[in-house]
Scaffold this active site. Structure first.
Site, PDB file in Angstrom:
ATOM      1  N   GLY A  29      -5.480 -11.364  -1.630  1.00  0.00           N
ATOM      2  CA  GLY A  29      -5.353 -10.182  -2.482  1.00  0.00           C
ATOM      3  C   GLY A  29      -5.077  -8.922  -1.684  1.00  0.00           C
ATOM      4  O   GLY A  29      -4.638  -8.990  -0.539  1.00  0.00           O
ATOM      5  N   HIS A  35       3.071  -9.243   1.544  1.00  0.00           N
ATOM      6  CA  HIS A  35       2.856 -10.372   0.617  1.00  0.00           C
ATOM      7  C   HIS A  35       4.029 -10.483  -0.354  1.00  0.00           C
ATOM      8  O   HIS A  35       4.505 -11.583  -0.653  1.00  0.00           O
ATOM      9  CB  HIS A  35       1.604 -10.143  -0.245  1.00  0.00           C
ATOM     10  CG  HIS A  35       0.318 -10.099   0.509  1.00  0.00           C
ATOM     11  ND1 HIS A  35      -0.442  -8.957   0.610  1.00  0.00           N
ATOM     12  CD2 HIS A  35      -0.358 -11.063   1.177  1.00  0.00           C
ATOM     13  CE1 HIS A  35      -1.537  -9.217   1.300  1.00  0.00           C
ATOM     14  NE2 HIS A  35      -1.506 -10.474   1.666  1.00  0.00           N
ATOM     15  N   GLY A 147       2.841 -15.416   6.651  1.00  0.00           N
ATOM     16  CA  GLY A 147       3.466 -14.366   7.476  1.00  0.00           C
ATOM     17  C   GLY A 147       3.168 -14.563   8.951  1.00  0.00           C
ATOM     18  O   GLY A 147       2.082 -15.024   9.327  1.00  0.00           O
ATOM     19  N   ARG A 187      -5.990  -4.803   5.484  1.00  0.00           N
ATOM     20  CA  ARG A 187      -7.038  -4.013   6.140  1.00  0.00           C
ATOM     21  C   ARG A 187      -6.611  -2.566   6.377  1.00  0.00           C
ATOM     22  O   ARG A 187      -7.469  -1.694   6.562  1.00  0.00           O
ATOM     23  CB  ARG A 187      -7.419  -4.646   7.479  1.00  0.00           C
ATOM     24  CG  ARG A 187      -8.148  -5.965   7.308  1.00  0.00           C
ATOM     25  CD  ARG A 187      -8.308  -6.660   8.650  1.00  0.00           C
ATOM     26  NE  ARG A 187      -8.788  -8.023   8.453  1.00  0.00           N
ATOM     27  CZ  ARG A 187     -10.056  -8.391   8.536  1.00  0.00           C
ATOM     28  NH1 ARG A 187     -10.968  -7.513   8.840  1.00  0.00           N
ATOM     29  NH2 ARG A 187     -10.406  -9.641   8.330  1.00  0.00           N
TER      30      ARG A 187
END
Ligand code: PAF
Length: 279
Positions: A29, A35, A147, A187
């Site tokens: 998430g 993403h 990734g 992050r």
């Protein structure tokens, strides 16, 4: 877009429609452009894309890190809705994946497991391998997308897939960067404005280190990098390693037979950031 909380509902929905190819994009998430680029690639290559959103407890060695991990489900689902194509979101609870045994399995991941991220985060990769194994086994996708920012994770996942003989193609996708070079990461949202301004030092130091390659050995470059980070007291260097990207072993010399790649982990405030660069 369909949203499922339990895997049985995904299975029921899959029985109702015929998809020849399924792409899986596992995420935790806090979706960002990195993403979304994996998801768009999956949409372009598969008839259905399943995006899992699950903050996996077994890959966190520190409870605080798990609790601090950004959780933004409503905005994640809004982002997914805007992607044209067949996209389903799977947002399970821990019990839907782990039943009542929230524990990592044990895989023989070999030396890949214990260097760099593995050395700093005990048990992390067993947890990653466990949850990705569960997701691949549940949905039997044709392809699964990851990734390269988490390059070591990618190697671990390939190893787990080989050990388990899973019939899936693992697709690795290049790192997405912000305009100032910072590697995109969920992050990053936890950085203060001051920390966010400082964070691109990580990538720019790696670029300078790479430019030294013609005249310096890996050991000299590693020492230079460690000294450079001493100039930035806010940035605590956890590791900077130059390795052979095939086996992640540290290298002594650069030569054409070795595909060298540098890896870095830095703590900025209480946020741990990682990055890597092909040398
Ligand atoms: O890279 C991540 O976000 C996670 O490690 C993954 C692959 C989704 C497994 O929880």
């Amino acid at each position: 877009m369909k949203v499922f909380k339990v895997h049985r509902d995904v299975h029921d929905a899959l029985k109702e429609e015929e998809f020849k190819t399924i792409g899986l994009v596992p995420t935790m998430g806090a979706l960002h452009e990195g993403h979304l680029s994996l998801i768009r690639q999956s949409v372009s290559e598969n008839q259905l894309t399943i995006v899992s959103i699950f903050v996996n407890p077994t890959q966190f060695d520190e409870l605080q890190d798990l609790e601090n991990y950004p959780k933004t489900l409503a905005s994640d689902l809004n982002k997914l809705k805007k992607i044209p194509g067949s996209v389903w979101a799977y947002t399970p609870s821990p019990s839907d994946l782990y039943q009542d045994n929230i524990k990592a399995q044990k895989y023989d991941l070999g030396p890949l497991e214990n260097c760099m991220e593995g050395a700093s985060r005990e048990g992390h990769f067993q947890g990653v391998a466990t949850v990705v194994d569960k997701l691949l086994t549940l949905f039997s996708p044709t392809r699964a997308y990851f990734g390269e920012k988490d390059f070591q994770q990618l190697k671990i996942i390939r190893r787990m897939v080989q050990l388990r003989q899973l019939n899936v193609t693992i697709v690795d996708c290049p790192i997405c960067r912000e305009d100032d070079g910072l590697a995109m990461s969920s992050r990053n949202a936890r950085l203060s404005p001051k920390e966010r301004k400082l964070a691109p030092v990580i990538y720019h130091t790696m670029l300078k280190a790479k430019a030294m390659k013609e005249k310096h050995t890996p050991t000299e470059i590693m020492a230079w990098t460690e000294d450079t980070f001493k100039e930035f007291p806010e940035l605590t260097l956890d590791y900077f390693s130059i390795v052979n990207q095939e086996n992640l072993e540290t290298i002594e010399v650069f030569n054409e037979q070795i595909n060298a790649r540098a890896f870095i982990a830095v703590k900025l405030g209480d946020v741990r950031l990682i990055d890597n660069l092909k040398f």
